[in-house]
Design an enzyme around this catalytic site. Structure first.
Site, PDB file in Angstrom:
ATOM      1  N   SER A  23     -12.737 -17.981  22.037  1.00 16.26           N
ATOM      2  CA  SER A  23     -12.570 -17.338  20.816  1.00 16.26           C
ATOM      3  C   SER A  23     -13.705 -17.384  19.698  1.00 16.26           C
ATOM      4  O   SER A  23     -13.698 -17.148  18.738  1.00 16.26           O
ATOM      5  CB  SER A  23     -11.378 -18.218  19.943  1.00 16.26           C
ATOM      6  OG  SER A  23     -11.622 -19.684  20.010  1.00 16.26           O
ATOM      7  N   THR A 157       9.477   9.878 -12.608  1.00 17.26           N
ATOM      8  CA  THR A 157      10.472   9.200 -11.729  1.00 17.26           C
ATOM      9  C   THR A 157      10.758  10.083 -10.683  1.00 17.26           C
ATOM     10  O   THR A 157      10.741  11.285 -11.169  1.00 17.26           O
ATOM     11  CB  THR A 157      11.973   8.538 -12.394  1.00 17.26           C
ATOM     12  OG1 THR A 157      12.342   9.709 -12.708  1.00 17.26           O
ATOM     13  CG2 THR A 157      11.625   7.521 -13.561  1.00 17.26           C
ATOM     14  N   HIS A 158      11.178   9.717  -9.405  1.00 21.15           N
ATOM     15  CA  HIS A 158      11.175  10.668  -8.393  1.00 21.15           C
ATOM     16  C   HIS A 158      10.044  11.864  -8.273  1.00 21.15           C
ATOM     17  O   HIS A 158      10.219  12.863  -7.910  1.00 21.15           O
ATOM     18  CB  HIS A 158      12.403  11.553  -8.522  1.00 21.15           C
ATOM     19  CG  HIS A 158      13.605  10.596  -8.694  1.00 21.15           C
ATOM     20  ND1 HIS A 158      14.575  10.010  -7.899  1.00 21.15           N
ATOM     21  CD2 HIS A 158      14.289  10.046  -9.953  1.00 21.15           C
ATOM     22  CE1 HIS A 158      15.437   9.437  -8.299  1.00 21.15           C
ATOM     23  NE2 HIS A 158      15.309   9.171  -9.686  1.00 21.15           N
ATOM     24  N   SER A 279     -17.279  17.443   1.984  1.00 17.20           N
ATOM     25  CA  SER A 279     -16.708  18.095   3.211  1.00 17.20           C
ATOM     26  C   SER A 279     -17.928  18.646   4.140  1.00 17.20           C
ATOM     27  O   SER A 279     -18.775  19.205   3.575  1.00 17.20           O
ATOM     28  CB  SER A 279     -15.836  19.170   3.005  1.00 17.20           C
ATOM     29  OG  SER A 279     -15.635  20.209   4.130  1.00 17.20           O
ATOM     30  N   LYS A 285     -15.644  21.199  -1.620  1.00 13.80           N
ATOM     31  CA  LYS A 285     -14.746  19.912  -1.665  1.00 13.80           C
ATOM     32  C   LYS A 285     -15.580  18.798  -2.379  1.00 13.80           C
ATOM     33  O   LYS A 285     -16.531  18.362  -1.996  1.00 13.80           O
ATOM     34  CB  LYS A 285     -14.270  19.594  -0.137  1.00 13.80           C
ATOM     35  CG  LYS A 285     -13.591  20.590   0.352  1.00 13.80           C
ATOM     36  CD  LYS A 285     -12.115  20.753  -0.331  1.00 13.80           C
ATOM     37  CE  LYS A 285     -11.149  19.327  -0.226  1.00 13.80           C
ATOM     38  NZ  LYS A 285     -10.759  19.425   1.277  1.00 13.80           N
ATOM     39  N   ASN A 287     -13.897  14.842  -2.246  1.00 17.63           N
ATOM     40  CA  ASN A 287     -12.641  14.130  -1.672  1.00 17.63           C
ATOM     41  C   ASN A 287     -12.568  12.769  -2.221  1.00 17.63           C
ATOM     42  O   ASN A 287     -13.543  12.022  -2.234  1.00 17.63           O
ATOM     43  CB  ASN A 287     -12.754  14.246  -0.131  1.00 17.63           C
ATOM     44  CG  ASN A 287     -12.413  15.711   0.393  1.00 17.63           C
ATOM     45  OD1 ASN A 287     -11.791  16.439  -0.413  1.00 17.63           O
ATOM     46  ND2 ASN A 287     -13.312  15.816   1.503  1.00 17.63           N
ATOM     47  N   GLU A 292      -7.820   7.233  -0.698  1.00 18.90           N
ATOM     48  CA  GLU A 292      -7.003   7.465   0.674  1.00 18.90           C
ATOM     49  C   GLU A 292      -7.147   6.222   1.523  1.00 18.90           C
ATOM     50  O   GLU A 292      -6.249   5.671   2.405  1.00 18.90           O
ATOM     51  CB  GLU A 292      -7.372   8.770   1.501  1.00 18.90           C
ATOM     52  CG  GLU A 292      -7.424  10.008   0.748  1.00 18.90           C
ATOM     53  CD  GLU A 292      -8.125  10.891   1.135  1.00 18.90           C
ATOM     54  OE1 GLU A 292      -7.622  11.908   2.148  1.00 18.90           O
ATOM     55  OE2 GLU A 292      -9.188  11.278   0.890  1.00 18.90           O
ATOM     56  N   TYR A 319       1.355 -26.938  19.683  1.00 22.93           N
ATOM     57  CA  TYR A 319       0.368 -26.385  19.743  1.00 22.93           C
ATOM     58  C   TYR A 319       0.287 -25.440  21.123  1.00 22.93           C
ATOM     59  O   TYR A 319       0.455 -26.085  22.286  1.00 22.93           O
ATOM     60  CB  TYR A 319      -1.149 -26.944  19.672  1.00 22.93           C
ATOM     61  CG  TYR A 319      -2.253 -25.981  19.817  1.00 22.93           C
ATOM     62  CD1 TYR A 319      -2.708 -25.252  18.880  1.00 22.93           C
ATOM     63  CD2 TYR A 319      -2.776 -25.465  21.238  1.00 22.93           C
ATOM     64  CE1 TYR A 319      -3.950 -24.221  19.091  1.00 22.93           C
ATOM     65  CE2 TYR A 319      -3.788 -24.615  21.510  1.00 22.93           C
ATOM     66  CZ  TYR A 319      -4.057 -23.855  20.257  1.00 22.93           C
ATOM     67  OH  TYR A 319      -5.079 -22.946  20.359  1.00 22.93           O
ATOM     68  N   GLN A 324      -4.053 -19.228  18.841  1.00 20.83           N
ATOM     69  CA  GLN A 324      -5.358 -18.923  18.673  1.00 20.83           C
ATOM     70  C   GLN A 324      -5.466 -17.471  18.191  1.00 20.83           C
ATOM     71  O   GLN A 324      -6.197 -16.813  17.394  1.00 20.83           O
ATOM     72  CB  GLN A 324      -6.164 -18.869  19.843  1.00 20.83           C
ATOM     73  CG  GLN A 324      -7.499 -18.300  19.729  1.00 20.83           C
ATOM     74  CD  GLN A 324      -8.305 -18.768  21.316  1.00 20.83           C
ATOM     75  OE1 GLN A 324      -8.777 -20.003  21.329  1.00 20.83           O
ATOM     76  NE2 GLN A 324      -8.539 -17.930  22.109  1.00 20.83           N
ATOM     77  N   LYS A 327      -6.323 -16.121  13.765  1.00 23.99           N
ATOM     78  CA  LYS A 327      -7.564 -16.205  13.125  1.00 23.99           C
ATOM     79  C   LYS A 327      -8.230 -14.484  13.071  1.00 23.99           C
ATOM     80  O   LYS A 327      -8.566 -14.230  12.119  1.00 23.99           O
ATOM     81  CB  LYS A 327      -9.026 -16.767  13.530  1.00 23.99           C
ATOM     82  CG  LYS A 327      -8.661 -18.184  13.468  1.00 23.99           C
ATOM     83  CD  LYS A 327      -9.543 -19.065  14.494  1.00 23.99           C
ATOM     84  CE  LYS A 327      -9.013 -19.452  15.667  1.00 23.99           C
ATOM     85  NZ  LYS A 327      -7.589 -20.034  15.742  1.00 23.99           N
TER      86      LYS A 327
END
Ligand code: ARG
Length: 465
Positions: A23, A157-158, A279, A285, A287, A292, A319, A324, A327
């Protein structure tokens, strides 16, 4: 190759075992916590007479040196360093000789790693909470500016235009969600604040250790009650991942709205060049990649939480090496939230609000339909009847019979007085109940929000900490 545990083995570990088992590539990130734990443990050993003052001094000097080597990149790892714990102990023993060989007295990597991860959560989640507060400060600043400029927009709403609200109200809605995230992080840090050193491999020790002393050295406010639970508990990691996943979900909702608001169709915001992308093919463009990714990264944050829960499910005490696996998701979620917050903070700090466009959408007479019904209610009509009356006028206006204002003016139950409710800005200004989206209520809310973030900032340390 001699592992730390080579005694009962005739041969060394296979490459395949090492590749799976080691690890070190990810847990070396905890080296400072591991060294802090070793300092506390060594002091504890000396205090109860298990090592001499000279041994302690040799160990502490070696730990200082190891910390410096690890911090500056001068530490030379060897193939038998399977994790940060074995690497540090191996090097301390090289530097301090027999004193170093006494460091692991009464300790197991099981209580050691659980201690390290608790310390990581305390430090890193505190840092993330500070970043969340910085984002809230940006929201508060933009909200105050939007109040000055009297910007309001349609609330939805919606995803249908519903009722107008102050832009500050909308921004602060996200701010309050983040306030709950900070509170949850505080709670998670509190639950992590238990010292587990002294639990040993699973059953404590036959040596006269003093876990309370070690806990105090590390600044933990309480000590484990059950050694089996101490080494197998990763609830605090699951709590952390939940905090970070939910924060990620909140960030994704901010991201999604910025994506929508930046479309030509909405046109509510313009993005700063430094916080948007172009782009490779379409020259026109611009963006909203940050927004996102804020939306998209929530997926891995949720995945990290569900992944760890699946790992822990059904594990027998105590354990098991499965643990392990705590992490990588923890570190990934901490890093991911950090990255997203910093970029989103910059984006929100620099975004241009198109006030005229927001106001013109909010001033659609249909957004004031509830206000017309309220008008009738104030003249004594039951709300359900008022709803039907206004609904009928809306239907006729949408069918093209006349404008809603003309229909309202001509209706004896409403009349010219009611038409005033359709004037630009009238609807949002009419909202005055506590916590509502009207200007006076939002001004009070903004003060409340400032008090909240100032209190949180005082608790979590100054910006940039
Ligand atoms: N690298 C291990 C982990 O992260 C440390 C504990 C190893 N314990 C053991 N009994 N092999 O969980």
């Amino acid at each position: 190759m001699a592992t730390l545990w080579h005694g009962r083995f005739e041969g060394g570990p296979s490459e395949a075992l090492q590749a799976l088992n080691d690890s070190l590539p990810f847990d070396r990130r905890m080296y400072r916590e591991d060294i802090a734990g070793s300092r506390a443990h060594a002091r504890g050993l000396q205090r109860v007479g298990l090592i001499s003052v000279d041994d302690l001094e040799a160990i502490l000097a070696a730990l200082d040196r190891v910390e410096e080597e690890l911090g500056t990149g001068g530490f030379e790892f060897v193939p038998s360093d399977e994790d940060i714990h074995t690497a540090v102990e191996r090097r301390v023993t090289e530097l301090a000789g027999p004193a170093g060989a006494r460091l692991h007295t009464g300790r197991s990597r099981n209580d050691q790693v659980a201690t390290d991860v608790r310390l990581v959560v305390r430090r890193e989640l505190t840092e993330v909470a500070g970043l969340v507060i910085s984002l809230q400060e940006t929201l508060a600043r933009r909200a105050a500016e939007a109040m000055e400029l009297d910007i309001y927009l349609p609330g939805y709403t919606h995803m249908q235009q519903a009722q107008p609200v102050m832009l500050a109200h909308h921004l602060l809605a996200h701010g309050w969600a983040l306030a709950r995230d900070v509170d949850r992080m505080a709670e998670t840090i509190r639950r992590s604040d238990v010292s587990v050193l002294g639990a040993g491999a699973l059953a404590g020790s036959s040596l006269p250790l003093d876990p309370a002393f070690v806990a105090g050295e590390l600044g933990f406010s309480s000590v484990f009650a059950n050694s089996l639970d101490a080494v197998s508990d990763r609830d605090f990691v699951a709590d952390s991942l939940y905090c970070l996943a939910l924060t990620g979900v909140h960030l994704s909702r901010i991201g999604e709205e910025l994506v929508l608001w930046a479309t030509a169709e909405f046109g509510f915001v313009g993005l700063d060049d430094a916080f948007s992308t172009g782009s490779s093919m379409m020259p026109q463009k611009k963006n909203p990649d940050i927004a996102e990714l804020a939306r998209g990264k929530s997926g891995r944050l949720i995945g990290n939480l569900t992944g760890l829960l699946a790992t822990l499910k059904g594990l027998p005490l105590t354990y098991n090496k499965d643990i392990q696996e705590d992490k990588e998701p923890l570190f990934d979620s901490l890093d991911t939230v950090r990255l997203v917050i910093l970029a989103l903070d910059g984006m929100l700090d620099t975004v241009t609000f198109h006030a005229d466009r927001m106001r013109s959408q909010a001033d659609s007479p249909y957004a004031a339909a509830t206000d017309l019904a309220d008008h009738l209610v104030l003249s004594g009509m039951p709300f359900r009847d008022a709803h039907a009356v206004v609904g009928e006028l809306v239907r006729r206006a949408l069918a093209g019979e006349a404008s809603l204002a003309d229909l309202v003016a001509a209706d004896p139950r409403l009349g010219p007085e009611a038409v005033r409710r359709l004037e630009p800005g009238a609807s949002v200004r009419g909202r005055s109940t506590p916590g509502s989206g009207g200007p006076e209520a939002v001004a009070r809310q903004l003060e409340q929000f400032h008090r909240q973030i100032a209190a949180d900032r005082a608790r979590w340390g100054p910006a940039g900490d």
